[in-house]
Design an enzyme around this catalytic site. Sequence first.
Site, PDB file in Angstrom:
ATOM      1  N   TYR A 164      -7.659   2.366   6.968  1.00 50.51           N
ATOM      2  CA  TYR A 164      -8.560   2.733   5.863  1.00 50.51           C
ATOM      3  C   TYR A 164      -9.995   2.450   6.281  1.00 50.51           C
ATOM      4  CZ  TYR A 164      -4.522   3.402   2.846  1.00 50.51           C
ATOM      5  OH  TYR A 164      -3.358   3.869   2.290  1.00 50.51           O
ATOM      6  N   ASP A 197       4.872   0.655   3.950  1.00 49.94           N
ATOM      7  CA  ASP A 197       4.911  -0.608   4.681  1.00 49.94           C
ATOM      8  C   ASP A 197       4.710  -1.757   3.690  1.00 49.94           C
ATOM      9  OD1 ASP A 197       2.182  -0.646   3.998  1.00 49.94           O
ATOM     10  OD2 ASP A 197       1.660   0.444   5.821  1.00 49.94           O
ATOM     11  N   ASP A 223       0.804  -1.227   0.000  1.00 45.67           N
ATOM     12  CA  ASP A 223       0.000   0.000   0.000  1.00 45.67           C
ATOM     13  C   ASP A 223       0.835   1.273   0.000  1.00 45.67           C
ATOM     14  OD1 ASP A 223      -2.424   1.663   0.450  1.00 45.67           O
ATOM     15  OD2 ASP A 223      -1.421   2.030   2.362  1.00 45.67           O
ATOM     16  N   GLU A 251       5.205  10.013   3.463  1.00 48.97           N
ATOM     17  CA  GLU A 251       4.792   8.677   3.000  1.00 48.97           C
ATOM     18  C   GLU A 251       3.938   8.770   1.742  1.00 48.97           C
ATOM     19  OE1 GLU A 251       3.434   4.399   4.811  1.00 48.97           O
ATOM     20  OE2 GLU A 251       2.567   6.164   5.757  1.00 48.97           O
TER      21      GLU A 251
END
Length: 621
Positions: free
Chosen positions: A325, A168, A165, A572
């Site tokens: 999410y 990570d 994703d 990120e």
Amino acid sequence: MSMYGRDPWGGPLEINAADSATDDDRSRNLQDVDRAALSRPLDETQQSWLLGPSEQKKKKKYVDLGCIIVSRKIFVWTVGTLLVSGFLAGFVTLIVKTVPRHHHGKPPPDNYTLALHKALMFFNAQRSGKLPKHNNVSWRGNSCLQDGKSDTSTTIKDLVGGYYDAGDAIKFNFPASFAMTMLSWSVIEYSAKYEAAGELNHVKEVIKWGTDYLLKTFNNSADKIDKIAAQVGVGDTSGGSTTPNDHYCWMRPEDIDYPRPVYECHSCTDLAAEMAAALASASIVFKDNKAYSQKLVHGARTLFQFSRDQRGRYSAGGSDPALFYNSSSYWDEFVWGGAWLYYATGNVSYLQLATHPKLAKHAGAFWGGPDYGVLSWDNKLAGAQVLLSRLRLFLSPGYPYEEILRTFHNQTSIVMCSYLPVFTSFNRTKGGLIQLNHGRPQPLQYVVNAAFLAALFSDYLDAADTPGWYCGPNFYTTDVLREFAKTQIDYILGKNPRKMSYVVGFGNHYPKHVHHRGASIPKNKIRYNCKGGWKWRDSKKPNPNTLVGAMVAGPDRHDGFHDVRTNYNYTEPTLAGNAGLVAALVALSGDKSTGIDKNTIFSAVPPMFPTPPPPPAPWKP
């Protein structure tokens, strides 16, 4: 805000129907020679004027050309001159043809095209499983080849592949499906621009890598299913947990040796409908590969049926996905998934569902709210409304869909108005970045989606020969929308107070400490264990590997940015964010005159004959 409709839309699906008798044809008829006038016999006066005295029998000083008599000397000079001129012209032409010419190359690609090449590379770096030979990311290798098998509790054993994703190694179906839907949508609308940039095959490969994996996460050959493998890997580190997992450990995906649990869901309307949207939209992208396209359509139908049978949010009840999410509702996915399935199948029952007023009401189509009009991995409503406005603009299906389609169209117009600087629905930073998430962290993922919708809607209006749209009493041209999209993407590419490009590898000044495990640990044949990688996470040095094309989370509401690896709110990147970036870049890239592909999205849709409205009630005195 009231809408002043003029309804200049509609018309047949036939595009560019040309008038058969063109202006050239008509003018040709006017230039026909009057042959009758030429064939009339000449009277004596005309003959004497042309031929001169008939008695002259001396040596002819004239040449009779049939229709005219000229002096022999003039005739010889004329013919000679013509021959010499012809020879010279031929000689000059020969020289011009044989002398090597300096070829003017194509104009250099624009910034959007340059950034597009890079933004697509990010997906290559996020691949999980056994990598293809031409993956082109030197520091990545095969990883997580035991996904599914290592979890004894799951019945779905082969979960190798897909995409990580973000920074990570978790595979979340929910945002990954949204990312694939956005990429597919951009390909359906702008395949000619992808082709011109030389990226069409690459982007289709990126989509197929995602859809191949999604097909593994449920029984795609069945007509009915009762579960989906929604996520592989976990990231919960709350309560000081030290159990090795995908957030606690800082490791290259290639070195992961801890167990990766599979999260299955049995009532997950939002997830199943979003996965259905991803597979349905991809089926249009791959329509020339009939077997694969049909497999995608079948999977989409099965998922959508499951989403309707087993109502519930996939992230309910404090499950692991809720931490990262969390889905706020599933009604927007119903509209979105239904719209995509209608385009993929032409089955009108999906359109009836997507345009059902109650569904639209539950999805929030008739009220504002602070996040109204913000397209994201969680809320698809703004995207669904643009997608269904397209149907009204180009096919105009009429009754019984017209009323709700007009509502969606009007709501889309209002959303587009809210993006403009003259309206105050959303604040902007001093540098000009629209704050679609109201100053909260990680703003760029929302900005790129809005830029894509604005550029796309602008192209829809252009393709429908509509110069603009109304915001209240004021009329705005399509150029205003395109300009909004450009200013936002330009900000992301470096036109901001910090002169920082938020796309890694684009420009000279971009983030060097991206929050990403694979990019931050060198590929040096040393295997760093779960905690062994922490030294790389906490290092002040730049990442040893460049994560080309990654769009980081972005600046704060004051245009401030800290290039630190440990602060994911700045550095990120995510799959969903990059998908929106790719879509916006391709929409703005290349030649504006290329525009959208009007017809491909309708390839499965049968001709529409509006249902006649019901007769009025019988008259009663």
